[in-house]
Each structure stands twice: as structure tokens, then as C-alpha cells.
Design a protein around this motif. Structure first.
Motif, PDB file in Angstrom:
ATOM      1  N   ASP A   1      -0.092  83.209  39.471  1.00 49.50           N
ATOM      2  CA  ASP A   1      -1.381  82.516  39.405  1.00 49.50           C
ATOM      3  C   ASP A   1      -1.818  81.889  40.722  1.00 49.50           C
ATOM      4  OD1 ASP A   1       0.203  80.237  39.651  1.00 49.50           O
ATOM      5  OD2 ASP A   1      -0.044  79.626  37.558  1.00 49.50           O
ATOM      6  N   GLY A   2      -1.013  82.055  41.790  1.00 49.33           N
ATOM      7  CA  GLY A   2      -1.396  81.552  43.102  1.00 49.33           C
ATOM      8  C   GLY A   2      -1.214  80.066  43.301  1.00 49.33           C
ATOM      9  N   ALA A   3      -0.705  79.359  42.299  1.00 47.92           N
ATOM     10  CA  ALA A   3      -0.519  77.907  42.409  1.00 47.92           C
ATOM     11  C   ALA A   3       0.663  77.588  43.316  1.00 47.92           C
ATOM     12  CB  ALA A   3      -0.287  77.309  41.023  1.00 47.92           C
ATOM     13  N   PRO A   4       0.676  76.402  43.928  1.00 44.90           N
ATOM     14  CA  PRO A   4       1.815  76.026  44.776  1.00 44.90           C
ATOM     15  C   PRO A   4       3.133  76.040  44.000  1.00 44.90           C
ATOM     16  CG  PRO A   4      -0.020  74.511  45.100  1.00 44.90           C
ATOM     17  CD  PRO A   4      -0.376  75.365  43.919  1.00 44.90           C
ATOM     18  N   LEU A   5       4.171  76.523  44.649  1.00 43.22           N
ATOM     19  CA  LEU A   5       5.521  76.473  44.086  1.00 43.22           C
ATOM     20  C   LEU A   5       6.254  75.269  44.658  1.00 43.22           C
ATOM     21  CD1 LEU A   5       6.671  80.212  44.215  1.00 43.22           C
ATOM     22  CD2 LEU A   5       6.108  78.888  42.169  1.00 43.22           C
ATOM     23  N   HIS A   6       7.071  74.637  43.832  1.00 41.39           N
ATOM     24  CA  HIS A   6       7.844  73.478  44.256  1.00 41.39           C
ATOM     25  C   HIS A   6       9.315  73.721  43.942  1.00 41.39           C
ATOM     26  CE1 HIS A   6       4.112  71.288  44.891  1.00 41.39           C
ATOM     27  NE2 HIS A   6       3.715  71.678  43.688  1.00 41.39           N
ATOM     28  N   PRO A   7      10.202  73.386  44.888  1.00 41.24           N
ATOM     29  CA  PRO A   7      11.632  73.607  44.635  1.00 41.24           C
ATOM     30  C   PRO A   7      12.185  72.600  43.634  1.00 41.24           C
ATOM     31  CG  PRO A   7      11.305  72.522  46.755  1.00 41.24           C
ATOM     32  CD  PRO A   7       9.945  72.838  46.234  1.00 41.24           C
ATOM     33  N   GLN A   8      12.986  73.108  42.714  1.00 41.15           N
ATOM     34  CA  GLN A   8      13.746  72.278  41.795  1.00 41.15           C
ATOM     35  C   GLN A   8      15.189  72.737  41.851  1.00 41.15           C
ATOM     36  OE1 GLN A   8      11.873  72.274  37.921  1.00 41.15           O
ATOM     37  NE2 GLN A   8       9.937  71.474  38.702  1.00 41.15           N
ATOM     38  N   ALA A   9      16.002  72.250  40.984  1.00 33.13           N
ATOM     39  CA  ALA A   9      17.422  72.601  41.012  1.00 33.13           C
ATOM     40  C   ALA A   9      17.595  74.095  40.740  1.00 33.13           C
ATOM     41  CB  ALA A   9      18.180  71.781  39.971  1.00 33.13           C
ATOM     42  N   GLY A  10      17.877  74.844  41.797  1.00 37.73           N
ATOM     43  CA  GLY A  10      18.173  76.262  41.653  1.00 37.73           C
ATOM     44  C   GLY A  10      16.991  77.159  41.394  1.00 37.73           C
ATOM     45  N   CYS A  11      15.753  76.639  41.511  1.00 37.64           N
ATOM     46  CA  CYS A  11      14.605  77.497  41.262  1.00 37.64           C
ATOM     47  C   CYS A  11      13.377  76.924  41.959  1.00 37.64           C
ATOM     48  CB  CYS A  11      14.333  77.632  39.757  1.00 37.64           C
ATOM     49  SG  CYS A  11      13.670  76.132  38.991  1.00 37.64           S
ATOM     50  N   TRP A  12      12.283  77.705  41.944  1.00 32.67           N
ATOM     51  CA  TRP A  12      10.969  77.259  42.394  1.00 32.67           C
ATOM     52  C   TRP A  12      10.035  77.389  41.201  1.00 32.67           C
ATOM     53  CZ3 TRP A  12       9.201  76.169  47.608  1.00 32.67           C
ATOM     54  CH2 TRP A  12      10.243  76.110  48.548  1.00 32.67           C
ATOM     55  N   ARG A  13       9.197  76.380  40.976  1.00 35.26           N
ATOM     56  CA  ARG A  13       8.372  76.341  39.774  1.00 35.26           C
ATOM     57  C   ARG A  13       6.954  75.890  40.135  1.00 35.26           C
ATOM     58  NH1 ARG A  13       9.993  75.779  34.394  1.00 35.26           N
ATOM     59  NH2 ARG A  13      12.131  75.393  35.115  1.00 35.26           N
ATOM     60  N   CYS A  14       5.959  76.470  39.429  1.00 35.23           N
ATOM     61  CA  CYS A  14       4.578  76.040  39.612  1.00 35.23           C
ATOM     62  C   CYS A  14       4.162  75.139  38.448  1.00 35.23           C
ATOM     63  CB  CYS A  14       3.640  77.231  39.744  1.00 35.23           C
ATOM     64  SG  CYS A  14       3.288  78.091  38.192  1.00 35.23           S
ATOM     65  N   ALA A  15       2.970  74.557  38.556  1.00 37.72           N
ATOM     66  CA  ALA A  15       2.510  73.613  37.538  1.00 37.72           C
ATOM     67  C   ALA A  15       2.314  74.273  36.187  1.00 37.72           C
ATOM     68  CB  ALA A  15       1.208  72.967  38.005  1.00 37.72           C
ATOM     69  N   SER A  16       2.094  75.591  36.168  1.00 38.84           N
ATOM     70  CA  SER A  16       1.914  76.306  34.905  1.00 38.84           C
ATOM     71  C   SER A  16       3.229  76.598  34.197  1.00 38.84           C
ATOM     72  CB  SER A  16       1.165  77.620  35.147  1.00 38.84           C
ATOM     73  OG  SER A  16      -0.116  77.374  35.723  1.00 38.84           O
ATOM     74  N   GLY A  17       4.344  76.296  34.874  1.00 35.88           N
ATOM     75  CA  GLY A  17       5.652  76.516  34.270  1.00 35.88           C
ATOM     76  C   GLY A  17       6.322  77.812  34.646  1.00 35.88           C
ATOM     77  N   HIS A  18       5.672  78.628  35.480  1.00 32.37           N
ATOM     78  CA  HIS A  18       6.325  79.852  35.957  1.00 32.37           C
ATOM     79  C   HIS A  18       7.492  79.459  36.864  1.00 32.37           C
ATOM     80  CE1 HIS A  18       2.007  81.417  35.438  1.00 32.37           C
ATOM     81  NE2 HIS A  18       2.705  81.825  34.394  1.00 32.37           N
ATOM     82  N   SER A  19       8.643  80.039  36.612  1.00 35.56           N
ATOM     83  CA  SER A  19       9.856  79.639  37.326  1.00 35.56           C
ATOM     84  C   SER A  19      10.534  80.856  37.936  1.00 35.56           C
ATOM     85  CB  SER A  19      10.814  78.937  36.355  1.00 35.56           C
ATOM     86  OG  SER A  19      11.974  78.514  37.025  1.00 35.56           O
ATOM     87  N   PHE A  20      11.044  80.682  39.163  1.00 38.01           N
ATOM     88  CA  PHE A  20      11.690  81.769  39.903  1.00 38.01           C
ATOM     89  C   PHE A  20      13.013  81.267  40.452  1.00 38.01           C
ATOM     90  CE2 PHE A  20       7.125  82.081  39.975  1.00 38.01           C
ATOM     91  CZ  PHE A  20       6.894  83.385  39.542  1.00 38.01           C
ATOM     92  N   ASP A  21      14.099  81.891  40.021  1.00 41.38           N
ATOM     93  CA  ASP A  21      15.429  81.433  40.394  1.00 41.38           C
ATOM     94  C   ASP A  21      15.745  81.749  41.855  1.00 41.38           C
ATOM     95  OD1 ASP A  21      15.869  80.551  37.831  1.00 41.38           O
ATOM     96  OD2 ASP A  21      16.894  82.379  37.188  1.00 41.38           O
TER      97      ASP A  21
END
Length: 281
Positions: free
Chosen positions: A14-34
Motif C-alpha cells: 500500500d506504499g505506507a511507511p514501514l517501521h521496524p519492530q522485533a524481527g519484522c517491518w510493519r506498516c500502519a495497515s498491519g502488513h508485516s515483513f519478517d
């Protein structure tokens, strides 16, 4: 100097900013990438793949790594680093779009002067290339992705590099800041001519034409990088052939002639083009 991983990544869905979390990157829509164990992120959605395993194979990546680490293209890397660092802001960000196993980005990192901070991102559609790069350079961010839809926030980069790759100029213009630069390295008419004369029955005449300047950019200049190398040994010549499109374009007879070689003098002939991202476009 300070080399850091680039962090202004965008969700490929969706083009939204990704933010790093524990072991993944996640956007505000909840899409998560390990984050993979090697340290890279896969931001190439399945629906954007044209094959199950796109890009260079594990074997092609290994061949490129061996050939480049032997130093044959060091002068290309040095010319690219010098051009990329010219007029570069003290605090800047750079993407290698089609980074392969990371050779050119590593050479750039080693040339950054003291007092400068450079955030680095390497992107390639081949997971094998990105895995190899991530193992060798921990200071950069490494992403599996496509130039067709760069998972990068708009206007966040000062430099985009594209070497022997597949440029997508609208995307390059989108992610570059106004005044940022695109650096392209393309094969010249005599590049690896000696090898091509062996594997092909005849060489087609080179088409001479002036390429139009990409929309949104202004050409700053073109530099010819030309020199000779001596490649000794059948193994290194096989590696060179494996990292070029000629491996698949040549006939079985042509590949057999190349495989019989034990050494070859080669002309390296490339052009380094510099474009600046125009403001207001």
C-alpha cells in the motif's frame, strides 16, 4: 565516516511507511515483513513475481561474486564511487537498484570520506543475490524487491545507482530528492568483444543512436571507462560468462568454444552516465 542502513522503506502492498519492530517491518495497515536470518527483508509480493524464483540463480550469484572479487572490474567501481560522492551532501542516502551480491555498494561504502554519513540500500529481485550481500555487509539495508515498484518512500534518496540493470525511470525519479542524481553504468560497443567474437558466429553492427534523456532528469555528463584485463584460467572465464546474458544467448557450440579457453585478454568498455533529478517534475 558513518555507514548506516537505509530505513525509509515503504510497504510494497500500500506504499505506507514501514517501521521496524522485533524481527519484522510493519506498516500502519498491519502488513508485516519478517527480517530473514541473514538480515535482509523480502519486499517482493508473490503477486509481483513473474516466476517462482526470479532473478539470478544461486550459481550465477556465486560466479559473479568470484569474478568481481578477483578485481577485474575494480576500475568501474572506483569511477562509480567517485561520481557518486561528487557533490554528495554530508548526510545522504543511496540505493543500488539491482545490487546483485553487493560488490559495487561495498566499494562505495569503502570510499566515503571522514565526516560523512551515508545510508545505504541494496535491492535486487534475486533472493540469492540479496542473501549473499546481506552476509557480507551488515552496515547496509538489503531488500528483495523490484525496480518496477521500489519499496522506498518518495523523495528520500540522494543517489540511485543502476549498473547493467533494468532502469525504471519514473520510479527512480519518484524516490530521488530534487537535485538527487541517477548514475547508470551500461556496456559500450566493445565491452567483452573478444569473448563475444568467440561465442557468436558473427557480431551484429552496433546501433549508434542518442538515447533520450529520461523524463524528469537532466543529463550531467557521460564518462567512458575503458581498459584491458587478462583473465587467466578456465574457471574465471566460466564465471564471467555465467554472469552475463551471453550465457543464455550463445549456442551450445559457442558455449563449448568458450569452455575450451584457458585464458583471454578482454576489453572492458562501459559508459557511466550521470543524471540530476529536476525540481518541480
Amino acid at each position: 565516516m558513518s555507514i548506516t542502513p537505509f530505513s525509509s522503506l515503504a510497504c510494497p502492498l500500500d506504499g505506507a511507511p514501514l517501521h521496524p519492530q522485533a524481527g519484522c517491518w510493519r506498516c500502519a495497515s498491519g502488513h508485516s515483513f519478517d527480517v530473514a536470518s541473514q538480515g535482509y527483508i523480502n519486499l517482493l509480493p508473490v503477486q509481483n513475481k513473474r516466476s517462482r524464483d526470479p532473478g539470478d540463480s544461486r550459481e550465477m550469484v556465486a560466479a559473479r561474486r568470484r569474478f568481481l572479487e578477483a578485481g577485474f572490474y575494480h576500475r568501474i567501481a572506483a569511477a562509480l564511487a567517485e561520481a557518486a560522492l561528487t557533490d554528495l551532501p554530508v548526510d545522504a542516502a543511496c540505493l543500488d537498484a539491482g545490487s546483485g551480491e553487493g560488490y559495487y555498494l561495498r566499494q562505495l561504502a569503502g570510499a566515503v570520506p571522514e565526516g560523512h554519513r551515508l545510508s545505504l540500500l541494496g535491492l535486487d529481485i534475486s533472493k540469492w543475490a540479496v542473501q549473499s550481500a546481506a552476509k557480507r555487509e551488515k552496515r547496509a539495508a538489503w531488500v528483495v524487491g523490484s525496480n518496477a515498484t521500489l519499496p522506498v518512500l518518495s523523495g528520500t534518496l540522494d543517489r540511485v545507482l543502476c549498473l547493467f540493470g533494468f532502469p525504471v525511470y519514473p520510479e527512480f525519479a519518484r524516490v530521488l530528492k530534487p537535485g538527487g542524481q541517477l548514475l547508470m553504468v551500461d556496456a559500450g560497443p566493445d565491452h567483452l568483444r573478444e569473448l563475444r567474437e568467440i561465442i557468436y558466429p558473427s557480431l551484429k553492427p552496433e546501433k549508434v543512436h542518442e538515447a533520450a534523456c529520461p523524463e524528469g532528469f537532466e543529463l550531467l555528463g557521460v564518462e567512458a571507462v575503458r581498459f584491458g584485463v587478462e583473465v587467466a584460467g578456465a574457471a574465471l572465464l566460466a564465471d564471467l560468462l555465467a554472469m552475463t546474458p551471453h550465457l543464455h544467448r550463445a549456442t551450445p557450440e559457442g558455449r563449448a568454444r568458450a569452455a575450451a579457453l584457458t585464458g583471454l585478454g578482454l576489453t572492458v568498455d562501459v559508459k557511466l552516465s550521470r543524471y540530476v533529478r529536476r525540481s518541480g517534475t
